[in-house]
Design an enzyme around this catalytic site. Structure first.
Site, PDB file in Angstrom:
ATOM      1  N   HIS A  75       6.423 -11.962   1.218  1.00  0.00           N
ATOM      2  CA  HIS A  75       6.292 -11.166   2.020  1.00  0.00           C
ATOM      3  C   HIS A  75       4.320 -10.989   2.009  1.00  0.00           C
ATOM      4  CE1 HIS A  75       9.919 -10.833   4.175  1.00  0.00           C
ATOM      5  NE2 HIS A  75       9.110  -9.926   5.379  1.00  0.00           N
ATOM      6  N   GLU A 108       5.949 -17.501  15.351  1.00  0.00           N
ATOM      7  CA  GLU A 108       4.669 -17.116  14.675  1.00  0.00           C
ATOM      8  C   GLU A 108       3.941 -18.720  15.620  1.00  0.00           C
ATOM      9  OE1 GLU A 108       7.374 -16.500  13.331  1.00  0.00           O
ATOM     10  OE2 GLU A 108       7.309 -14.619  12.348  1.00  0.00           O
TER      11      GLU A 108
END
Lengths: 666, 666
Positions: free
Chosen positions: B474, B412
């Protein structure tokens, strides 16, 4: 051999059944790693299912946490308190089998994982804890601390940068009891990794001083046994075992494909897979002979009993050491610790200096750290700036492996994961320092600490535009408030040494989550405190100075802006105003106080409020509402001497008095 | 040879003088890298000081941005618009010479740096841009895009994980025009790196498919020349040149020590250093012969003129290509682009589906991406989940190097730095997707985009507890608001496809900063919109449905909670209440509207307000104050089906109506 295959297939079957029932989950990885797990957990792995927190157990880190059904299968099969009903409740509300492993929820889970890369990076901290404790407490013929940290990880973990940071540290620290099994299946969610992960992984690990065992067939128990045995003979390096596997092993149509990574394979494919594997049992049925083969209760009890006995012998030979180790295992504070803090507070109430809170923090450590040997400090290459090296700090010596201070290098993220690992392992209270702005690099590790209720103190200095000349890349704006928004993170921003001491004490004693200390670069004026205020400081916000009558206006400030609030209050009082100053070093803790205390500090009826903080203004509407004023930041800073910046951005008496005047309607 | 030494010493002298005057700065690195800089900037580096934005110039990335005085010295000496007075203003408010380089502030600065690791990681994006544009636009004998990306970096940069992520990608992409010079001085702030950076760096880079030129004496111009020449002959790999240097080179007492890293050396040591170097000029004095030797104006103009001429020839041979390339260099939108959006809005006003906004985003891209070929997409290994691969996406082919979609792997942070590099280079509008919760890994790159006014669209899906079974690791809680708190980041959280389209359009057209799109995993009910509302959606907040009379209560919602607000409004209207629903897809943009518009949407007098967002509650006091109510999150989520979670955490009609009842005082 057939039994071993069946044992592995039990994991695959449970995985398919649980995911099919919940209609959600990641079948590919558990099925691919089932043989690796069988080889490790039935043989090499030292654990006691009936005493999951046995201190000298091996630790197991499922770095690819989406493979949670692998771990739940293992816990169920080897005899932990995890029933078939729990397996059937996979991914259901409040179940013991959440989507990704959560340490607080399931006995036998040593670490919560899911965000990739952080499992292996946290495991490095666990293995570091073991090595440090062993060096400190073990004596000849008395290896009371002697266990391994095993890691399963996948391609995704190795793509994440934090893995490299931690791998590098593990190599430098020669953590030979850290053994990682790499589930090398060449598939990630987007497909075949050949287009985005082309590194020579073995070479990369070797470059970081790891021992690498290559080309192991991850579905061949004998090869795995040999690799695991070889790994345990390495005496001076962490070990990576590269296991070539097939994701979704056994599935006729999905094995080797990313389609089995993150979605249920479907009833039909599950059935076909069971046929292909020769698995002939009903859903959620494990035959007794496999339960028997998997059960580790007896073996675990034996190992645990032997250790208990060895510990008793150790305690006879080294009673003081054993007492100290027991204390640290239990996580109890030594009596000297509270005494040290009491003395410090007494001293500070007598005299405080006008120093930066980053220096104040160091003085707190100077005063109390010797009383708390489990404090393990460090910094991500900013030791001199962040005040983490105290009078009794001793750099970790790479030869003797003695010391209580870690130089992490410029690795904020790995510092944070290692802190988490140290804390999870037990025996340490870790703290680590960097600039507040670089908490960005480590944020998800702080979040995982909060979620997993891991203790740790993040010393985050240079907490505002007070950074000055280094400019906006180094000046945090949003960070104090962004960390406050993260559940279970307590963010302290003390205004002087007394508040810094309270903050440090709170951080050390908060056993169920992380604490962030936002500390100033610049000197701050010490505030006058009474002894009675100490307890209120610990409540997160308190009346630092009050009006004679009911306040007309309340100034709420934190850290470096408390001085301005006090100055402003004085000026307003000179104008005959009734002014209260509330210092709010920790909004998170204040919010947890009861309604009466909150009403006492910030009475609902008094709406003329000004919040002062050299950070995001937006957060402060929470305390001043739509009718108050905020002196805060709404842009990035600039590179200039700090005093000029504070003036430029409105942190001056003039602006404060002008805002007060607007509020008071004059 | 003597001249070259003198040229390098000019950098050292300016560095010492500027830092002495500002009493702040990092002398060690500029002094250590002065010879490297002399060898590169006087010879190999292709640039035009009088046209700093010449598109085909080489790019220069000072990854160790604290060495800013190196860059300012180079810009001053080679002829950029940076006067000696600017140098004297080093680190002063609003100067052209801030503590760390800032792209918006100083002509000739190609990238703002400071946070370590990100310079090299962003450079990879610049070099990727060059290679992609060259492949697309160059024709035989018409290499109109042909330049290099040069990077200076230090030990600190290599310790940061993001460097490894980007290094890996650069190797995979075979970016041979990326040439990094490693200032290997073995010193970081904490001292000698032997205790925390023990990797074999050459081996690590080779493992990632780089060509490594080792053991160059970083103070020997001839060795440096040879290495720079050799680096430029490599045709299939990025190149690392390891230059052995001495930090603070020339200083009799501080060279080779960390004490010269981040603090002024002091007048006395500066004087001693100048003596040792044989530098005999007054502070801030550069003799004419050195200005003459350094000046690159003529050479730069010649190179630029030649390119202009070559481009004219290219335009004759390939008029369409040249027109398109010129457009992309200028950053103008093609006419088809607005047409595509107009058509999309017309279609959507006729019919919207009840789909997840992550899918809505993909549909927006399906409709408009073909009209905007500079859109370059990608994902950090979540392509199928985040909706970034649209109907006209084509995976980057590693052989032909064609394509408009990048698989970044599970990286990321590097995805974000590469996006920044693509945008900084020009010719592309990058977007990239991951789960919102993993924006944590990339946060500082998003921050640097905001600070450096870099355009980019971060597609951050699975934006709440709506993630469901994957659980709290998450499920973002704090992220939407934490990103909002970051200056110059526009965070959109649309409620349906129309809002998603407005959000995408805003992100594409926001040229001066990043946009984050928080998108739902779960399906959302499409809301009825009028054509007139479209312009108001773009204002960040608008009245989605209103009361007949003056509202008694205002429900403010974003994204997935807009549906609940609408449902609640209906129920309250059925009870005879006057209810307004404000949809606020982008609070950042709304805050920039004028007072009249804000008053129209949220009249100050109406204080009965309820905010609904499945994210941090704290942020919403900004809009509901102390008298309103918030239905938000104050804890982490859980692993369970999403609908159960929404109910469990109070996102249901019952709770909303109960809150409304409390407010309405019934």
């Amino acid at each position: 051999m057939e039994l071993r295959k069946e044992c592995a297939n039990a994991i695959r079957a449970l995985t398919m059944d649980a995911i099919d029932k919940s209609k959600s989950g990641h079948p590919g990885a558990p099925m691919g790693m089932a043989n690796m797990a069988e080889a490790l957990w039935r043989f090499a792995y030292k654990h006691n299912p009936k005493n999951p927190r046995w201190f000298n157990r091996d630790r197991f880190v499922l770095s690819n946490g989406h493979a949670s059904m692998l771990l739940y299968s293992l816990l169920h099969l080897t005899g932990y308190d995890l029933s078939m009903d729990d397996i059937k409740n996979f991914r259901q509300l409040h179940s013991k089998t959440p989507g990704h492993p959560e340490i607080e929820r399931t006995a036998g889970v040593d670490i919560g994982t899911g965000p990739l890369g952080q499992g292996i990076a946290t495991a490095v901290g666990m293995a570091l804890a073991e090595k440090l404790l062993a060096k400190k407490f073990n004596r000849e013929n008395h290896a009371v601390i002697d266990h391994k940290t095993w890691v399963f990880l996948g391609d995704g973990c190795l793509m994440e940068g934090v893995a490299q940071e931690a791998i590098s540290l593990a190599g430098t620290w020669k953590l030979n009891k850290l053994i990682a099994l790499y589930d090398s299946n060449a598939i990630s969610i987007d497909g075949d990794i050949k287009n985005w992960f082309t590194e020579d992984v073995a070479k990369r690990f070797e470059a970081s001083n790891w021992h690498v065992i290559k080309d192991i067939d991850g579905h061949n128990p004998e090869e795995l046994d040999k690799a695991l045995a070889a790994a345990q003979t390495v005496s001076d390096k962490p070990v990576l075992i590269i296991c070539k596997t097939v994701i979704g092993y056994g599935s006729p149509h999905k094995a080797g494909k990313s389609s089995c990574h993150g979605s249920p394979m479907g009833a039909e494919e599950n059935e076909a897979t069971k046929q292909a594997l020769g698995w002939k049992y009903a859903p959620f049925e494990i035959p007794q002979h496999l339960y028997g083969a998997w059960n580790c209760v007896e073996k675990g009890k034996k190992a645990n009993d032997e250790w208990d006995k060895a510990f008793q012998e150790y305690a006879k030979a080294y009673p003081e050491l054993a007492k100290e180790l027991s204390r640290r295992i239990k996580g109890e504070f030594p009596p000297e610790y509270s005494e040290a803090f009491e003395k410090l507070f007494t001293d500070l109430l007598n005299a405080q200096e006008d120093i930066a809170t980053r220096v104040a923090g160091k003085k707190v450590l100077d005063a109390i750290a010797q009383s708390l040997p489990e404090l393990l400090g460090g910094s991500a290459d900013l030791t001199g700036s962040v005040g983490t090296l105290h009078a009794n700090s001793k750099d970790l010596d790479l030869e003797s492996f003695e010391g209580n201070y870690i130089h992490y290098g410029v690795r904020e993220f790995a510092m944070s994961t290692v802190m988490n690992g140290l804390s999870l392992h037990g025996g340490f209270i870790p703290y680590g320092g960097t600039f507040l702005v670089f908490s960005d690099y480590a944020k998800n590790a702080i979040r995982l600490a909060a979620l997993s209720k891991i203790r740790g103190i993040w010393v985050l200095t240079h907490d505002s535009i007070g950074v000055g000349e280094d400019g906006p890349t180094h000046q945090p704006i949003e960070h104090v408030s962004a960390l406050r928004l993260t559940p279970n993170v307590d963010v302290w921003r003390p205004c002087d040494t007394i508040e810094s001491a309270v903050a440090w004490k709170a951080g050390i004693e908060k056993k169920d989550g992380p604490t962030c200390l936002a500390m100033s670069r610049q000197n701050l004026k010490a505030q006058a405190h009474t002894k009675a205020q100490l307890a209120d400081i610990a409540k997160g916000a308190y009346i630092l100075s009050d009006s004679e009558k009911t306040p007309e206006i309340i100034l709420i400030a934190t850290g470096s802006e408390v001085g301005l609030a006090v100055e402003g209050a004085k000026a307003l009082k000179d104008q005959g105003k009734q002014v209260r100053v509330v210092s709010m070093p920790c909004a998170d803790v204040f919010d947890r106080q009861d309604g009466a205390y909150k009403e006492k500090i910030l009475p609902k009826a008094i709406r003329k409020r000004i919040a002062l903080e050299a950070g995001s203004a937006d957060f402060w509407y929470k305390y001043v509402g739509l009718d108050g004023k905020i002196i805060g930041m709404t842009s990035f800073g600039e590179s200039a001497p700090a005093n000029q910046l504070f003036a430029y951005y409105g942190f001056g008496l003039d602006n404060l008095l002008a805002k007060a005047k607007e509020l008071l309607g004059e």
